[in-house]
Design a protein around this motif. Sequence first.
Motif, PDB file in Angstrom:
ATOM      1  N   ARG B  25       0.839  -1.203   0.000  1.00 31.90           N
ATOM      2  CA  ARG B  25       0.000   0.000   0.000  1.00 31.90           C
ATOM      3  C   ARG B  25       0.879   1.261   0.000  1.00 31.90           C
ATOM      4  NH1 ARG B  25      -1.829  -0.368   5.582  1.00 31.90           N
ATOM      5  NH2 ARG B  25       0.193  -1.375   5.731  1.00 31.90           N
ATOM      6  N   SER B  26       0.259   2.397  -0.252  1.00 39.43           N
ATOM      7  CA  SER B  26       0.932   3.694  -0.071  1.00 39.43           C
ATOM      8  C   SER B  26       0.080   4.538   0.845  1.00 39.43           C
ATOM      9  CB  SER B  26       1.128   4.389  -1.417  1.00 39.43           C
ATOM     10  OG  SER B  26       1.956   3.613  -2.247  1.00 39.43           O
ATOM     11  N   PRO B  27       0.073   4.231   2.147  1.00 34.93           N
ATOM     12  CA  PRO B  27      -0.819   4.951   3.062  1.00 34.93           C
ATOM     13  C   PRO B  27      -0.279   6.349   3.359  1.00 34.93           C
ATOM     14  CG  PRO B  27       0.513   3.376   4.263  1.00 34.93           C
ATOM     15  CD  PRO B  27       0.904   3.255   2.825  1.00 34.93           C
ATOM     16  N   TYR B  33       4.196   6.722  15.417  1.00 36.77           N
ATOM     17  CA  TYR B  33       4.192   5.262  15.327  1.00 36.77           C
ATOM     18  C   TYR B  33       4.852   4.710  16.590  1.00 36.77           C
ATOM     19  CZ  TYR B  33       3.345   6.023  10.330  1.00 36.77           C
ATOM     20  OH  TYR B  33       2.815   6.420   9.131  1.00 36.77           O
ATOM     21  N   ALA B  61       6.626   2.256  10.919  1.00 39.09           N
ATOM     22  CA  ALA B  61       6.810   2.942   9.635  1.00 39.09           C
ATOM     23  C   ALA B  61       8.259   2.763   9.200  1.00 39.09           C
ATOM     24  CB  ALA B  61       6.497   4.425   9.761  1.00 39.09           C
ATOM     25  N   ASP B 197       4.238  -5.240   4.744  1.00 34.26           N
ATOM     26  CA  ASP B 197       3.031  -4.472   4.436  1.00 34.26           C
ATOM     27  C   ASP B 197       1.775  -5.287   4.752  1.00 34.26           C
ATOM     28  OD1 ASP B 197       1.733  -2.118   2.685  1.00 34.26           O
ATOM     29  OD2 ASP B 197       0.847  -4.044   2.077  1.00 34.26           O
ATOM     30  N   GLU B 202       3.848   0.169   7.585  1.00 36.44           N
ATOM     31  CA  GLU B 202       3.714   1.172   6.522  1.00 36.44           C
ATOM     32  C   GLU B 202       5.077   1.472   5.906  1.00 36.44           C
ATOM     33  OE1 GLU B 202       1.687   4.678   7.778  1.00 36.44           O
ATOM     34  OE2 GLU B 202      -0.076   3.570   8.480  1.00 36.44           O
ATOM     35  N   HIS B 204       7.133   4.082   3.572  1.00 38.63           N
ATOM     36  CA  HIS B 204       7.057   5.445   3.034  1.00 38.63           C
ATOM     37  C   HIS B 204       8.329   5.756   2.261  1.00 38.63           C
ATOM     38  CE1 HIS B 204       3.345   6.441   5.084  1.00 38.63           C
ATOM     39  NE2 HIS B 204       3.818   5.807   6.141  1.00 38.63           N
TER      40      HIS B 204
END
Lengths: 85, 416
Positions: B25-27, B33, B61, B197, B202, B204
């Motif tokens: 995903r690209s949240p 965190y 993250a 993931d 997450e 980034h």
Amino acid sequence: MMLIPCPFCGHRNESEFTYGGPVKPDRPDPNATSDEDWVEYLTTVPNPFGPVQERWWHARGCGTWLTIWRDTRTHDIVEGPSDAE
Amino acid sequence: MQKYSIFSLFRHALNGHTTWAPAWRSPPLKASYDVVVIGAGGHGLATAYYLAKEFNIADVAVLERGWLGGGNVARNTVTVRSNYMRDASIPFYVKSVALYEGLTDELNFNLMHSKRTMIDVVQTFPKMRELRRRQLAMDIYGSTYEQISTEEVRRRIPALTGGGPDARLPVIGGMVHTDAGVNRHDAVAWGYARGADARGVELHQQTPVTKLLRGNDGTIKGVETPRGVVRAGKVAIAVSGHTTTLTETVGLRLPLRTMNLTAFVSEPVKPLVDVVVNCPDSGFYFSQSDKGEMVIGGAPDMGQSFRRDIKQHVFEDTVTAMLSLFPSFRKLKLLRQWGGHLDIAPDASPIMDETDVPGLFVTAGWWGGYKAIPAGGLTLAHLIAKGVPHPLMSPFTLSRFKHLDYVMESGTTTAR
């Protein structure tokens, strides 16, 4: 390939030199310094993302030890030899 | 997580491959965190994966300056082996090699792991003695190393036609390490990223950490990025050569020097060499990739360096050494070169520890850290989750420098 300015031989190929490591602070008196400072002196050297002062030995040339400032990002020699022994 | 299999391949092929879901995903970036891992390379991604999988810490993250898997995990020679010298090191690398061998199944991602053996081509008696001593130490921990004759070396590596009796350094024998292999570096990064993931971590990308943030009580509070401040009670640095650049933002000095280690690759040719060939006396090593390219590595540059390209004379020295043993490689055209900046401790062994800044963890000093990715990630996740070092990594703390209790591994890598 870097060209290192030797005070006697002029600009010479890096392959003629032996690397002497980054310049460390003066050796503290082991009896007068704390354990932490002594260990730091023994193990830790400057590791800048930028100019570092370091020693090179013109081993396959005239035998001079010299000190330069070299940029670790580009290998540009930003300050030539400040000494010649 | 969508499962990759021959059936899913068939099903998506019927739809013209338009129905595959993204691998991760690209949240949006949250403000805080539980754990922030800096660096989406092999070690960072593996750490995040094992934090979620083994220790149920999924509020993690991974912040990456560039793109995922674009750093040193893509700038190495993909050799996986466990022929180390010290009692502290060997079990760790044995564990890492074992984890690699099961990783394709575990991650449901084809690592193309090829356990193809490494052969050391030995040309001096001191080196032979050193490797046979290593054999005895490795034998205790179940890692394989065995001496073979010059004739056997030449039979196993037919392209080795140099180094005859009249050469300056004749080949005097070889050492066979059957645990060694190579695999696909992108798959290691992507497989761990996808697995992490799927467990809630997450990822980034394009999120460089410019500064570490330290509270008034001295503990770590988070990191600063151009996308804003990210708060976390635990921050792990897995950024290879830039470790000291980051730790110095909170005034922490570490016994690490950053060096540039380079490699280059030839045009693809027909299968010629089916093992990893290491020539420690001549100072080069290579293996043939599945595409047919010779992947060749040599010695590091002299002096500290953050450049990631090869110097002409390092390149020439490596090629000259290689041609003295493999004269037929003269015809090969070389296609690409690359370098990676790695950091090295005074004893050439890794550092994994919580630093003097409470909550700030480092995994650094990995000279040849590719082979260490699975076990490195697992042990760092253990340290972050439990607060005590994993037994396999307990000799590699920062306090070993305080007691000058080095784990000397200079010479078992290309480090000098």
